[in-house]
Design an enzyme around this catalytic site. Structure first.
Site, PDB file in Angstrom:
ATOM      1  N   ASP A   1      -6.936   1.448   0.655  1.00  0.00           N
ATOM      2  CA  ASP A   1      -8.245   1.321   0.454  1.00  0.00           C
ATOM      3  C   ASP A   1      -8.878  -0.041   1.346  1.00  0.00           C
ATOM      4  O   ASP A   1      -9.738   0.404   2.112  1.00  0.00           O
ATOM      5  CB  ASP A   1      -8.523   0.774  -1.160  1.00  0.00           C
ATOM      6  CG  ASP A   1      -9.885   0.986  -1.288  1.00  0.00           C
ATOM      7  OD1 ASP A   1     -10.782   1.599  -0.648  1.00  0.00           O
ATOM      8  OD2 ASP A   1     -10.364   0.430  -2.541  1.00  0.00           O
TER       9      ASP A   1
ATOM     10  N   TYR B   1      -4.301   0.098  -9.185  1.00  0.00           N
ATOM     11  CA  TYR B   1      -5.320   1.042  -9.654  1.00  0.00           C
ATOM     12  C   TYR B   1      -5.057   1.741 -11.071  1.00  0.00           C
ATOM     13  O   TYR B   1      -5.626   2.656 -11.648  1.00  0.00           O
ATOM     14  CB  TYR B   1      -5.923   1.927  -8.711  1.00  0.00           C
ATOM     15  CG  TYR B   1      -6.698   1.446  -7.607  1.00  0.00           C
ATOM     16  CD1 TYR B   1      -6.140   0.579  -6.760  1.00  0.00           C
ATOM     17  CD2 TYR B   1      -7.936   1.474  -7.413  1.00  0.00           C
ATOM     18  CE1 TYR B   1      -6.685  -0.177  -5.575  1.00  0.00           C
ATOM     19  CE2 TYR B   1      -8.946   1.011  -6.393  1.00  0.00           C
ATOM     20  CZ  TYR B   1      -8.245   0.308  -5.549  1.00  0.00           C
ATOM     21  OH  TYR B   1      -8.774  -0.220  -4.385  1.00  0.00           O
TER      22      TYR B   1
ATOM     23  N   ASP C   1     -11.221   0.938   5.110  1.00  0.00           N
ATOM     24  CA  ASP C   1     -12.438   0.263   5.222  1.00  0.00           C
ATOM     25  C   ASP C   1     -12.585  -0.333   6.729  1.00  0.00           C
ATOM     26  O   ASP C   1     -13.566  -0.389   7.484  1.00  0.00           O
ATOM     27  CB  ASP C   1     -12.784  -0.604   4.243  1.00  0.00           C
ATOM     28  CG  ASP C   1     -13.715  -0.189   2.942  1.00  0.00           C
ATOM     29  OD1 ASP C   1     -13.364   1.274   2.875  1.00  0.00           O
ATOM     30  OD2 ASP C   1     -14.544  -0.842   2.355  1.00  0.00           O
TER      31      ASP C   1
ATOM     32  N   LYS D   1       3.873  -4.677   1.860  1.00  0.00           N
ATOM     33  CA  LYS D   1       4.006  -6.089   1.710  1.00  0.00           C
ATOM     34  C   LYS D   1       5.648  -6.278   1.117  1.00  0.00           C
ATOM     35  O   LYS D   1       5.307  -7.151   0.142  1.00  0.00           O
ATOM     36  CB  LYS D   1       2.999  -6.806   1.170  1.00  0.00           C
ATOM     37  CG  LYS D   1       2.919  -8.369   1.180  1.00  0.00           C
ATOM     38  CD  LYS D   1       2.409  -8.799   2.521  1.00  0.00           C
ATOM     39  CE  LYS D   1       2.481 -10.475   2.686  1.00  0.00           C
ATOM     40  NZ  LYS D   1       2.279 -11.085   3.830  1.00  0.00           N
TER      41      LYS D   1
ATOM     42  N   ASP E   1      -0.898  -7.245   6.043  1.00  0.00           N
ATOM     43  CA  ASP E   1      -1.797  -8.518   6.755  1.00  0.00           C
ATOM     44  C   ASP E   1      -1.572  -8.335   8.221  1.00  0.00           C
ATOM     45  O   ASP E   1      -2.638  -8.438   8.860  1.00  0.00           O
ATOM     46  CB  ASP E   1      -1.521 -10.028   6.102  1.00  0.00           C
ATOM     47  CG  ASP E   1       0.168 -10.045   6.004  1.00  0.00           C
ATOM     48  OD1 ASP E   1       0.872  -8.962   6.066  1.00  0.00           O
ATOM     49  OD2 ASP E   1       0.657 -11.242   6.260  1.00  0.00           O
TER      50      ASP E   1
END
Ligand SMILES: NC(=O)c1ccc[n+]([C@@H]2O[C@H](COP(=O)([O-])OP(=O)(O)OC[C@H]3O[C@@H](n4cnc5c(N)ncnc54)[C@H](O)[C@@H]3O)[C@@H](O)[C@H]2O)c1
Length: 378
Positions: A268, A141, A272, A211, A244
């Site tokens: 983010d 971002y 969610d 990751k 993941d």
């Protein structure tokens, strides 16, 4: 003069409706506050070419906190097409106001608690109580993006990054580059915020999400810095997981997790997922917190297809207001608000469409306001 000066930023879409609903509950609490309205959102972009104009930036410099509804953001071409014709072809580019706000005011902590209110039929499982600390100012971002890719950049990448040679035959308009930028400082301070929270609230464990096995440079740095911070908190358990895998583990065993800390994009996505496990976006609330300012908002966006229908669930925004009350030191009012939401959810009589009912946004707000416990000593 009021005790608190609060910037009131409804935005657009369902943002306006859920904010009006949150106000009903704040008024029910008789919070001693001055609410100062501010302009932000898609219509400002279309009309003035700036969705977060300087007057709103100035407003935020003079408040204790802000409550923000939601805004619409569209990709570059759609943004250009909806701009006032007099402003087109001037090279103006749209950037998400909330991302700009986070960076401009260094609101580096994105705090997203996801707690299952007992008896909510939408709960993935009862007892879920997760808190996500999402780094809020950098990562993918950061806004360092190229489309089309300028030849100077392609030349540098070809010289310095061997894997880039797989793409170097492409013309600049045949691909795009978004840079993931993570700093030691940014990674360290979000990890410290997560561990401080865990220690002060007696939480069991902090899980570092990354990751680093593939995205070695940036996620490697994030993991390393977070682990250094963990060493300062031997009283708080720490583990780490690939982003993941954590998606799978959170769904399978949500009670096995407690506080999670992640770089911006993974945070983010994970938040969610966690919001969905405790009732969906109608329940997801969020605080963007810096050293001087904090802006609270629902996790959801402007949901244009539901806008203007008085049907969106305002609980996410009401819970964002609860976070704001806690941050302002109004902990008794925050606890009363929380108890009222819990009572309405447990009773199950007033439910918006996402909860399987037909209550309106305002019905829900009034139901929560009616359930507010009487203030101690009142
Ligand atoms: N911070 C923000 O303001 C923010 C965050 C996310 C998306 N957005 C923007 O919002 C716009 C719409 O994005 P989107 O459709 O991907 O996401 P969204 O969160 O606006 O809505 C997705 C879906 O979730 C459900 N939903 C969301 N909020 C709800 C509520 N309060 N009550 C009941 N159901 C609710 C609806 O079914 C909706 O269609 C886009 O322009 C996007 O860029 C803004």
């Amino acid at each position: 003069m009021s005790t608190h000066r609060i910037a009131w930023l409804p935005g657009d879409g369902i943002g306006r409706e859920v904010m009006a609903a949150a106000r009903v509950v704040l008024d029910g609490l008789e919070l001693d506050a001055e609410y100062v309205p501010g302009d932000i959102g898609w219509e400002l972009w279309c009309r003035e070419s700036d969705a977060f104009p300087p007057r709103t930036v100035d407003l935020l410099k003079g408040v204790d906190a802000a409550l923000f509804g939601a805004i619409t953001s569209k990709p570059a071409r759609a943004a250009e097409a909806e701009l006032d014709p007099a402003l087109r072809s001037q090279g103006l580019t749209y950037r998400s106001p909330i991302v700009r706000m986070r960076q401009l005011f260094d609101l580096y902590v994105c705090l997203r608690p996801c707690r299952a209110y007992p008896g909510n039929a939408l709960n993935h499982r009862e007892g879920i109580d997760l808190v996500i600390f999402r780094e809020n100012t950098e990562d993918l971002y950061a806004g360092v993006e190229f489309s089309p890719v300028p030849p100077e950049l392609a030349k540098v990448l070809e010289a310095l990054a061997e894997p880039f040679r797989a793409f170097s035959h492409l013309a600049g308009d045949e691909y795009a580059v978004s840079c993931k930028v993570n700093t030691k400082k940014g990674s360290e301070r979000i990890a410290r915020a997560a561990f401080e929270f865990a220690r002060s609230r007696g939480r069991r464990k902090v899980t570092i999400v990354h990751k680093a096995n593939v995205v070695r440079a940036t996620d490697g740095l994030f993991l390393e810095e977070a682990k250094k911070v963990a060493a300062d908190y031997p009283d708080v358990a720490c583990d780490d997981a690939n982003v993941d895998a954590i998606g799978m583990w959170l769904l399978k065993n949500p009670l096995g997790y407690d506080v999670l800390v992640a770089p911006n994009l993974y945070g983010d996505i994970v938040s969610d997922l966690c919001a969905q496990m405790v009732g969906g976006l109608g329940f997801g609330c969020s605080g963007n917190i810096g050293e001087k300012l904090a802006v609270f908002e629902p996790t959801h966006g402007s949901a244009p297809r539901h806008a203007g229908k008085n049907k969106a669930n305002p609980i996410a925004t009401i819970l964002a207001a609860k976070m704001m009350l806690d941050w302002l030191g109004e902990t008794e009012k925050a606890a009363r608000l929380d108890a009222a939401v819990a009572a309405v959810v447990a009773e199950g009589r007033v439910r918006t469409y996402d909860m399987g009912g037909d209550a309106t946004t305002m019905d829900m707000a009034k139901a929560v306001a009616e359930k507010l416990p009487v203030a101690a000593g009142a």
